[in-house]
Design an enzyme around this catalytic site. Structure first.
Site, PDB file in Angstrom:
ATOM      1  N   ARG A 180       0.871  -1.170   0.000  1.00 49.85           N
ATOM      2  CA  ARG A 180       0.000   0.000   0.000  1.00 49.85           C
ATOM      3  C   ARG A 180       0.909   1.221   0.000  1.00 49.85           C
ATOM      4  O   ARG A 180       2.041   1.174   0.494  1.00 49.85           O
ATOM      5  CB  ARG A 180      -0.894  -0.001   1.239  1.00 49.85           C
ATOM      6  N   LYS A 206      -1.824  -2.275   7.550  1.00 53.01           N
ATOM      7  CA  LYS A 206      -3.109  -1.667   7.865  1.00 53.01           C
ATOM      8  C   LYS A 206      -3.614  -2.241   9.183  1.00 53.01           C
ATOM      9  O   LYS A 206      -3.607  -3.448   9.376  1.00 53.01           O
ATOM     10  CB  LYS A 206      -4.104  -1.979   6.740  1.00 53.01           C
ATOM     11  N   HIS A 278      -2.100   1.739  -6.130  1.00 48.16           N
ATOM     12  CA  HIS A 278      -2.907   0.553  -5.838  1.00 48.16           C
ATOM     13  C   HIS A 278      -3.002  -0.360  -7.056  1.00 48.16           C
ATOM     14  O   HIS A 278      -3.148  -1.582  -6.909  1.00 48.16           O
ATOM     15  CB  HIS A 278      -4.307   0.953  -5.381  1.00 48.16           C
ATOM     16  N   ARG A 281      -0.230  -2.719  -6.787  1.00 47.09           N
ATOM     17  CA  ARG A 281      -0.546  -3.740  -5.775  1.00 47.09           C
ATOM     18  C   ARG A 281      -1.448  -4.808  -6.391  1.00 47.09           C
ATOM     19  O   ARG A 281      -1.272  -6.002  -6.145  1.00 47.09           O
ATOM     20  CB  ARG A 281      -1.225  -3.063  -4.591  1.00 47.09           C
ATOM     21  N   HIS A 304      -3.438  -8.995   3.790  1.00 43.95           N
ATOM     22  CA  HIS A 304      -4.902  -9.004   3.827  1.00 43.95           C
ATOM     23  C   HIS A 304      -5.361  -9.654   5.130  1.00 43.95           C
ATOM     24  O   HIS A 304      -5.017 -10.801   5.409  1.00 43.95           O
ATOM     25  CB  HIS A 304      -5.483  -9.785   2.649  1.00 43.95           C
ATOM     26  N   TYR A 313      -9.423 -10.737  -5.883  1.00 46.08           N
ATOM     27  CA  TYR A 313      -8.478 -10.593  -6.991  1.00 46.08           C
ATOM     28  C   TYR A 313      -8.540 -11.823  -7.888  1.00 46.08           C
ATOM     29  O   TYR A 313      -8.480 -11.726  -9.116  1.00 46.08           O
ATOM     30  CB  TYR A 313      -7.061 -10.416  -6.458  1.00 46.08           C
TER      31      TYR A 313
END
Length: 334
Positions: A180, A206, A278, A281, A304, A313
């Site tokens: 990120r 995150k 992004h 990514r 994640h 994805y």
């Protein structure tokens, strides 16, 4: 901490101004038994509970919600369910907000009111507890981001190399590590190490979790070239602390500067699609899937928290790669 109206500014606000905003908000919140603070002042305190990236996005959402309330000449703390319903319809109408964006905006407003109620600034929240009650458009399970393919990614790397060691390192680390933009900007020299023969970078994921990630050799090589250039510019003295990615003034690169680097490289490479950090990514995830890496390993690598995010994805990739259309290709061949 910045207020709702100016928290999306691209230039950092002086610390004294931030303190003034927060101090004023706290003073207003403390007056009148907690009922004297305006929605803007409560929002400034609410945004303090989030990391800068989330706070910036939520600030935009709240500013739009407050503007919507102003159209009806109603204080946000006096808004009712009908105002929320009308706003959701307005945003969804004519594609003003994609389903995922709309869901985030509603979530931002819902969380704001939950904070306000908990702190005693509002009696109730006009936002229902569940999105289903608002009849919001369903968010697709497939990732909607269109990342560069292998050829386009290679073109980005070539262009970045021509622009200089720093830009090449930025593109390479984003593409090979799948970071990120906030994770890239947050890397410090102290986060780089070697463990059992592996080049490792410590990331602040995150949610605040730290993770040691092995670096892909090409990304590590580009990073070494950039750090060597920095040392040469400093008279051969390599810095041992501070940010890895810096601008001409030596300050840490901001997310907006990284976005500009990526977008500039994409334009120079002649890519027709819009490319953002992004997008790289997304490309990293897709190429890992194409390489046969297990979903669980990709989930950990990308940071994640939920496997469903990684699966989005994969669903987007399979939507085209496994399309039944190709099964018909030779049916009517002569």
């Amino acid at each position: 901490m910045m207020g709702v109206s100016d928290s999306v500014s691209r230039e950092p606000e002086p610390a004294s101004a931030s303190v003034t905003v927060v101090s004023g908000s706290i003073a207003a919140a403390a007056s009148g038994g907690g009922g004297g603070a305006s929605a803007e002042q409560v929002a400034a305190l609410f945004l303090l509970t989030y990391k800068p990236t989330t706070a910036s996005a939520y600030a935009v959402d709240l500013r739009q919600w407050f503007a919507w309330c102003a159209l009806f000449d109603v204080d946000p703390f006096d808004a009712v369910r009908a105002h929320v319903d009308a706003w959701a319809v307005h945003l969804a109408d004519d594609g003003r907000a994609r389903p995922a964006t709309l869901a985030r905006k509603i979530s931002a407003v819902r969380n704001f009111y939950a904070y306000a109620v908990d702190a005693g600034h509002a009696a109730t929240s006009p936002v229902p507890a569940r999105d289903k009650a608002l009849h919001l458009p369903k968010v697709s399970r497939k990732s909607q981001t269109l990342g560069p393919d292998r050829e386009e990614s290679a073109a980005l790397l070539r262009v970045a190399a021509e622009r200089g060691a720093r830009d090449e390192a930025v593109i390479a680390v984003l593409l090979y590590q799948g970071l990120r933009v906030s994770e890239l900007c947050g890397i410090d020299l102290e986060d780089l190490s070697t463990q059992r023969g592996h080049r490792v970078v410590r990331l602040r994921r995150k949610g605040g979790e730290e993770q040691d990630q092995a670096m892909a050799p090409p990304a590590a090589g580009c990073l070494d070239a950039w750090l060597a250039e920095r040392a040469a510019q400093a008279g051969g003295v390599a810095p041992v602390a501070g940010p890895v990615f810096t601008g001409p003034d030596g300050a840490r690169l901001t997310r907006y500067q990284v976005e500009w680097i990526v977008e500039s490289c994409a334009r120079a490479a002649g890519l027709a699609k819009r490319i953002s950090p992004h997008s790289l990514r997304h490309a990293c995830t897709t190429m890992l899937l194409d390489a046969g890496v297990p979903l669980r390993d990709i989930q950990v690598y990308m940071g994640h928290a939920n496997s469903a995010t990684t699966e989005r994805y994969d669903l987007g990739r399979q939507h085209l790669d496994k399309s039944p259309a190709y099964a018909l290709a030779g049916v009517f061949a002569r």
